[in-house]
Write a protein that holds these residues in place. Structure first.
Motif, mmCIF file in Angstrom:
data_model
loop_
_atom_site.group_PDB
_atom_site.id
_atom_site.type_symbol
_atom_site.label_atom_id
_atom_site.label_comp_id
_atom_site.label_asym_id
_atom_site.label_seq_id
_atom_site.Cartn_x
_atom_site.Cartn_y
_atom_site.Cartn_z
ATOM 1 N N LYS A 11 0.713 -1.176 -0.004
ATOM 2 C CA LYS A 11 0.207 -0.162 0.031
ATOM 3 C C LYS A 11 0.885 1.296 0.161
ATOM 4 C CE LYS A 11 -4.044 -2.119 2.430
ATOM 5 N NZ LYS A 11 -4.823 -2.015 3.712
ATOM 6 N N CYS A 12 1.990 1.088 0.136
ATOM 7 C CA CYS A 12 2.894 2.148 0.364
ATOM 8 C C CYS A 12 3.410 2.728 -1.170
ATOM 9 C CB CYS A 12 4.244 2.070 1.156
ATOM 10 S SG CYS A 12 5.397 3.375 1.193
ATOM 11 N N CYS A 15 5.287 8.443 -0.648
ATOM 12 C CA CYS A 15 4.887 9.662 -0.672
ATOM 13 C C CYS A 15 6.075 10.316 0.536
ATOM 14 C CB CYS A 15 3.734 9.900 -0.007
ATOM 15 S SG CYS A 15 3.355 9.468 1.591
ATOM 16 N N ASN A 17 5.338 10.755 3.626
ATOM 17 C CA ASN A 17 4.863 11.681 4.817
ATOM 18 C C ASN A 17 5.283 11.098 6.038
ATOM 19 O OD1 ASN A 17 3.374 13.170 3.197
ATOM 20 N ND2 ASN A 17 1.325 12.146 3.346
ATOM 21 N N CYS A 18 5.475 9.658 6.125
ATOM 22 C CA CYS A 18 5.836 9.170 7.383
ATOM 23 C C CYS A 18 7.242 9.802 7.964
ATOM 24 C CB CYS A 18 5.838 7.667 7.385
ATOM 25 S SG CYS A 18 6.727 6.943 6.134
ATOM 26 N N ASP A 145 -0.723 8.328 11.622
ATOM 27 C CA ASP A 145 -1.801 9.188 11.457
ATOM 28 C C ASP A 145 -1.339 9.998 10.110
ATOM 29 O OD1 ASP A 145 -3.890 11.080 12.568
ATOM 30 O OD2 ASP A 145 -2.540 12.774 11.961
ATOM 31 N N ALA A 146 -0.116 10.276 9.745
ATOM 32 C CA ALA A 146 -0.036 10.935 8.346
ATOM 33 C C ALA A 146 -0.135 10.150 7.101
ATOM 34 C CB ALA A 146 1.349 11.600 8.354
ATOM 35 N N CYS A 147 -0.269 8.715 7.220
ATOM 36 C CA CYS A 147 -0.068 7.547 6.174
ATOM 37 C C CYS A 147 -1.611 7.646 5.610
ATOM 38 C CB CYS A 147 0.235 6.337 6.648
ATOM 39 S SG CYS A 147 0.229 5.178 5.165
ATOM 40 N N ALA A 148 -1.570 8.285 4.244
ATOM 41 C CA ALA A 148 -3.083 8.567 3.646
ATOM 42 C C ALA A 148 -3.435 7.232 3.100
ATOM 43 C CB ALA A 148 -2.879 9.433 2.427
ATOM 44 N N HIS A 149 -2.662 6.151 2.764
ATOM 45 C CA HIS A 149 -3.098 4.650 2.526
ATOM 46 C C HIS A 149 -3.341 3.700 3.534
ATOM 47 C CE1 HIS A 149 -2.796 6.683 -1.521
ATOM 48 N NE2 HIS A 149 -1.661 7.314 -1.144
ATOM 49 N N GLU A 150 -3.195 3.947 4.635
ATOM 50 C CA GLU A 150 -3.088 3.012 5.900
ATOM 51 C C GLU A 150 -2.039 1.989 5.543
ATOM 52 O OE1 GLU A 150 -7.217 1.611 6.595
ATOM 53 O OE2 GLU A 150 -7.467 3.332 7.603
ATOM 54 N N ARG A 153 -0.030 0.891 10.314
ATOM 55 C CA ARG A 153 -1.064 1.141 11.213
ATOM 56 C C ARG A 153 -0.513 0.608 12.523
ATOM 57 N NH1 ARG A 153 -5.367 -3.002 8.572
ATOM 58 N NH2 ARG A 153 -6.505 -2.667 10.352
#
Length: 271
Positions: A11-12, A15, A17-18, A145-150, A153
């Protein structure tokens, strides 16, 4: 049972973001007794690893978020002469910046390089799981929290249920009771195309089979573009065979013990 990180690399999308929000949360912020400020450069308590796989024309990029695994049998905590590592009830392993003397033993002991020495402060530092946020009401760390695609987790082990059955730790921390588990870690792929060079045609529906030394047997047909791909196969030496009606068959050895392999265009000759 405690909390665990569950990372699904499928799913990554890279991006970052993490990695970015980890810097945002800890650089320039003093969260003692949980953590002293993280330097702006040189440390990545959450790092996104990027790996290019295959060869032209089949090239993929795999992304893998890596944080401290908060191991149950953590070598860093075992070797620390100052007892600076604190195991929380939720399973997180926190390095107390007020107790650390900066000897660097834990840095060398971490098998996946997730502990850093801050020369300016004279202490070692690592991911805290954003324990300061969790204790103030947050349900998950900033990276989650910042991971848009989960893709990342964080929850109690029981909440993940059967998802954890197929999850595994990174090889570097295997057997250490890692609290970071991964789904869909890349294995190997073999890809290519089947063509009739004389007729300048792609061969659709050609049979392609794969036999590994470990006994693995796989088979598929080429798609509407004459392409084939065996994905998520174990590193091994394989025998690849191609057959098509009206054509002489082709067999070749393909070694993917070290890296993925694109075999390119495989030409078949008419009988």
């Amino acid at each position: 049972m405690g909390k665990v990180f569950l990372v699904d690399v499928a799913k990554c999308n890279g991006c970052y973001n993490c990695q970015i929000v980890c810097k945002d949360e800890h650089c320039g912020n003093d969260w003692r007794p949980y953590a002293a400020p993280q330097p702006e450069t040189g440390q990545f308590w959450m790092r996104l690893e990027e790996k290019t796989r295959g060869q032209v024309p089949v090239v993929k990029v795999a992304y893998k978020p890596v944080m401290c695994a908060h191991c149950a049998a953590a070598p860093c905590a075992e070797i620390c002469p100052d007892d600076a590592f604190v195991r929380r009830d939720d399973g997180l392993l926190v390095l107390d910046p007020n107790a650390c003397t900066g000897c660097g033993s834990c840095v060398d002991a971490c098998p996946q390089g997730s502990i850093y020495l801050n020369a300016e402060l004279g202490i070692a530092q690592k991911c805290t799981g954003c324990a300061h946020l969790l204790d103030s009401g947050w349900e998950v760390p900033r990276c989650v929290d910042a991971c848009a695609h989960e893709a990342i987790r964080y929850a109690d082990e029981g909440e993940f249920g059967t998802l954890l059955d197929g999850a595994e730790p990174l090889d570097e921390v295997g057997g250490l009771g890692s609290r970071a588990r991964y789904l869909n870690l890349p294995k190997r792929f073999i890809a290519g195309s089947v063509v009739d060079f004389e007729a300048d045609e792609l061969l659709i529906g050609a049979g392609v089979s794969l036999i590994g030394r470990g006994g693995v047997r796989l088979a598929l047909d080429t798609d509407e573009f004459g392409d084939f791909e065996f994905d998520q196969i174990d590193p091994d030496e394989y025998e690849l065979s191609v057959t098509a009606s009206g054509y002489a068959g082709l067999t070749m050895a393909v070694d993917v013990r070290v890296a993925d392999r694109c075999v390119g265009d495989l030409g078949l000759t008419r009988l």
